[in-house]
Motif scaffolding. Structure first.
Motif, mmCIF file in Angstrom:
data_model
loop_
_atom_site.group_PDB
_atom_site.id
_atom_site.type_symbol
_atom_site.label_atom_id
_atom_site.label_comp_id
_atom_site.label_asym_id
_atom_site.label_seq_id
_atom_site.Cartn_x
_atom_site.Cartn_y
_atom_site.Cartn_z
ATOM 1 N N PHE A 1 0.859 -1.190 0.000
ATOM 2 C CA PHE A 1 0.000 0.000 0.000
ATOM 3 C C PHE A 1 0.895 1.240 0.000
ATOM 4 C CE2 PHE A 1 -2.583 -3.346 1.737
ATOM 5 C CZ PHE A 1 -3.827 -3.121 1.160
ATOM 6 N N ILE A 2 0.632 2.131 -0.949
ATOM 7 C CA ILE A 2 1.413 3.376 -1.011
ATOM 8 C C ILE A 2 0.476 4.582 -1.009
ATOM 9 C CG2 ILE A 2 3.333 2.290 -2.281
ATOM 10 C CD1 ILE A 2 2.266 3.730 -4.824
ATOM 11 N N ASN A 3 1.042 5.765 -0.725
ATOM 12 C CA ASN A 3 0.257 6.997 -0.766
ATOM 13 C C ASN A 3 0.231 7.576 -2.183
ATOM 14 O OD1 ASN A 3 -1.024 9.323 0.868
ATOM 15 N ND2 ASN A 3 0.487 10.365 -0.394
ATOM 16 N N GLY A 4 1.391 7.504 -2.858
ATOM 17 C CA GLY A 4 1.486 8.075 -4.205
ATOM 18 C C GLY A 4 1.655 9.589 -4.173
ATOM 19 N N LEU A 5 1.430 10.246 -5.311
ATOM 20 C CA LEU A 5 1.564 11.704 -5.466
ATOM 21 C C LEU A 5 2.961 12.194 -5.074
ATOM 22 C CD1 LEU A 5 -1.902 12.685 -3.885
ATOM 23 C CD2 LEU A 5 -1.375 12.517 -6.325
ATOM 24 N N ASP A 6 3.969 11.398 -5.424
ATOM 25 C CA ASP A 6 5.370 11.775 -5.188
ATOM 26 C C ASP A 6 5.752 11.847 -3.720
ATOM 27 O OD1 ASP A 6 6.263 11.884 -7.698
ATOM 28 O OD2 ASP A 6 6.118 14.063 -7.954
ATOM 29 N N PHE A 7 4.947 11.251 -2.838
ATOM 30 C CA PHE A 7 5.266 11.334 -1.406
ATOM 31 C C PHE A 7 6.475 10.466 -1.072
ATOM 32 C CE2 PHE A 7 4.263 9.858 3.065
ATOM 33 C CZ PHE A 7 4.637 11.042 3.663
ATOM 34 N N GLU A 8 6.426 9.206 -1.519
ATOM 35 C CA GLU A 8 7.510 8.271 -1.200
ATOM 36 C C GLU A 8 8.486 8.279 -2.368
ATOM 37 O OE1 GLU A 8 4.283 7.293 -1.823
ATOM 38 O OE2 GLU A 8 3.487 6.195 -0.095
ATOM 39 N N LYS A 9 9.600 8.979 -2.162
ATOM 40 C CA LYS A 9 10.579 9.120 -3.249
ATOM 41 C C LYS A 9 11.148 7.749 -3.628
ATOM 42 C CE LYS A 9 10.663 13.504 -4.112
ATOM 43 N NZ LYS A 9 9.409 13.743 -4.715
ATOM 44 N N THR B 1 -9.167 14.055 -5.019
ATOM 45 C CA THR B 1 -8.591 15.091 -5.884
ATOM 46 C C THR B 1 -7.569 15.884 -5.085
ATOM 47 O OG1 THR B 1 -10.719 15.235 -6.976
ATOM 48 C CG2 THR B 1 -9.155 17.021 -7.420
ATOM 49 N N PRO B 2 -6.293 15.819 -5.478
ATOM 50 C CA PRO B 2 -5.272 16.524 -4.688
ATOM 51 C C PRO B 2 -5.131 17.991 -5.091
ATOM 52 C CG PRO B 2 -4.206 15.283 -6.431
ATOM 53 C CD PRO B 2 -5.696 15.095 -6.626
ATOM 54 N N ARG B 3 -4.514 18.753 -4.208
ATOM 55 C CA ARG B 3 -4.064 20.101 -4.562
ATOM 56 C C ARG B 3 -2.916 19.896 -5.555
ATOM 57 N NH1 ARG B 3 -0.210 22.848 -0.022
ATOM 58 N NH2 ARG B 3 0.010 24.947 -0.835
ATOM 59 N N THR B 4 -2.941 20.642 -6.660
ATOM 60 C CA THR B 4 -1.919 20.385 -7.679
ATOM 61 C C THR B 4 -0.887 21.507 -7.823
ATOM 62 O OG1 THR B 4 -3.475 21.222 -9.307
ATOM 63 C CG2 THR B 4 -3.304 18.831 -9.106
ATOM 64 N N GLU B 5 -1.161 22.675 -7.251
ATOM 65 C CA GLU B 5 -0.210 23.801 -7.382
ATOM 66 C C GLU B 5 0.243 24.283 -6.019
ATOM 67 O OE1 GLU B 5 1.195 25.216 -10.034
ATOM 68 O OE2 GLU B 5 0.161 23.901 -11.425
ATOM 69 N N PRO B 6 1.236 23.682 -5.430
ATOM 70 C CA PRO B 6 2.030 22.547 -5.879
ATOM 71 C C PRO B 6 1.347 21.209 -5.564
ATOM 72 C CG PRO B 6 2.836 23.323 -3.772
ATOM 73 C CD PRO B 6 1.694 24.218 -4.133
ATOM 74 N N LEU B 7 1.811 20.129 -6.219
ATOM 75 C CA LEU B 7 1.254 18.800 -5.957
ATOM 76 C C LEU B 7 1.514 18.418 -4.492
ATOM 77 C CD1 LEU B 7 -0.140 16.311 -7.218
ATOM 78 C CD2 LEU B 7 2.142 15.358 -7.589
ATOM 79 N N ASP B 8 0.426 18.141 -3.769
ATOM 80 C CA ASP B 8 0.522 17.973 -2.318
ATOM 81 C C ASP B 8 0.017 16.588 -1.887
ATOM 82 O OD1 ASP B 8 0.364 18.155 0.417
ATOM 83 O OD2 ASP B 8 -0.587 20.132 0.455
#
Ligand SMILES: [Zn+2]
Length: 303
Positions: free
Chosen positions: A87-95, A118-125
């Motif tokens: 299981f991962i979070n995604g959205l660049d959280f886990e480098k 739907t994530p905040r995208t500016e910046p991707l959070d």
């Protein structure tokens, strides 16, 4: 001679029975090996699989370690290679998690637990879990995935989901009540990195931070100077350090603005079991209580 042969055969039979009984206990199902990328996901999976004896759950990033900057060890790769599900979070959280999944030889299934939010995208959070409504989506995604890949325990997972969603609803309601006495325009807080945007949006708190979304990059002198001006201009009264970050920068900002450091918030990792944020719910309650107490102490509150 014949006695020696019989003795040898009996000995071999004993060894086979011993090895056999150790590896495959009678009537037991094989253990489902689950890996989560970080501790908050592990807590969700643990709650959902409570009562299932045939499950083993491990987190790649240990407690009190920073998922933004964590460097996986060879031991992590072995754990991942032997796992059935991750299981991962995604959205660049886990480098580097995708790279690690590929290079470890992992042959199981990957669940993106934040899927559908739907994530905040500016910046991707990626810090979606700080809004309890999003935590409910994580739980629903994890349950769906577990039911699909371990249908024998579907009933248990569904029952645990019901209990967990009820607890999360209560938690969400409790958080909303906590800030009622603090005037909206005075709900201003400074933390180390930009991890609390979803919390702020859900519960009406404005967070300012010298460090961005990821702790990989350090705050620039320019950003720190702008923040110090903003704290003075807006009359911010509460500065917090974070459990994973070096407190020095926030102490410096507190000194230069005359605002006191009011405590420690947990953003990206749970605490050890003896700490104040050993579970997701404990972490949320700790953060909310710490912020509420600081605001009630320092700003003019409604009676
Ligand atoms: Zn973070």
């Amino acid at each position: 001679m014949r006695i020696a042969v019989v003795f040898f055969l009996l000995l071999m039979l004993g060894v086979i029975l011993m090895v056999g009984s150790r590896n495959v206990p009678p009537n037991s199902a094989p253990t489902l090996k689950i890996v989560t990328s970080f501790s908050i996901l592990k807590d969700f999976v643990q709650n959902i699989s409570k009562g299932n004896e045939n499950v083993q759950i491990a987190s790649i990033v240990p407690l009190e370690s920073d998922p933004h900057t964590y460097q996986p060890t060879p031991k992590d790769s072995v754990a991942l290679a032997n796992a059935d599900l991750i299981f991962i979070n995604g959205l660049d959280f886990e480098k580097g998690i995708e790279k690690m999944i590929t290079s470890s030889g992992f042959a199981g299934k990957v669940c993106d637990a934040s899927d559908g939010i739907t994530p905040r995208t500016e910046p991707l959070d990626p810090h979606l879990w700080h809004d309890v409504k999003n935590a409910k989506v994580y739980v629903a995604n994890i349950v769906r995935f577990l039911c699909e890949h371990d249908p024998a325990h579907k009933k248990l997972y569904e029952a645990n989901k019901g209990k967990l969603l009820e607890q999360l609803d209560l938690l969400d309601r409790w958080i909303r009540e906590q800030f009622a006495r603090v005037p909206f325009e005075q709900r201003l807080v400074v933390t180390t990195h930009d991890a609390f945007w979803y919390f702020g949006k859900a519960y009406g708190i404005q967070f300012l931070a010298p460090v961005g979304i990821s702790t990989e990059t350090e705050a620039s002198a320019q950003k720190v100077a702008t923040l110090i001006d903003l704290i003075k201009e807006k009359g911010v009264k509460a500065v917090f350090v974070e459990n994973l970050a070096n407190p020095r920068l926030l102490q410096q900002i507190a000194e230069e603005t005359g605002v006191m450091v009011q405590g420690t918030l947990y953003a990206d990792s749970l605490s050890a079991s003896a700490g104040p944020a050993a579970t997701y719910e404990a972490m949320m309650r700790h953060n909310v209580s710490t912020i509420r107490q600081a605001l009630e102490k320092t700003v003019q509150c409604k009676p």
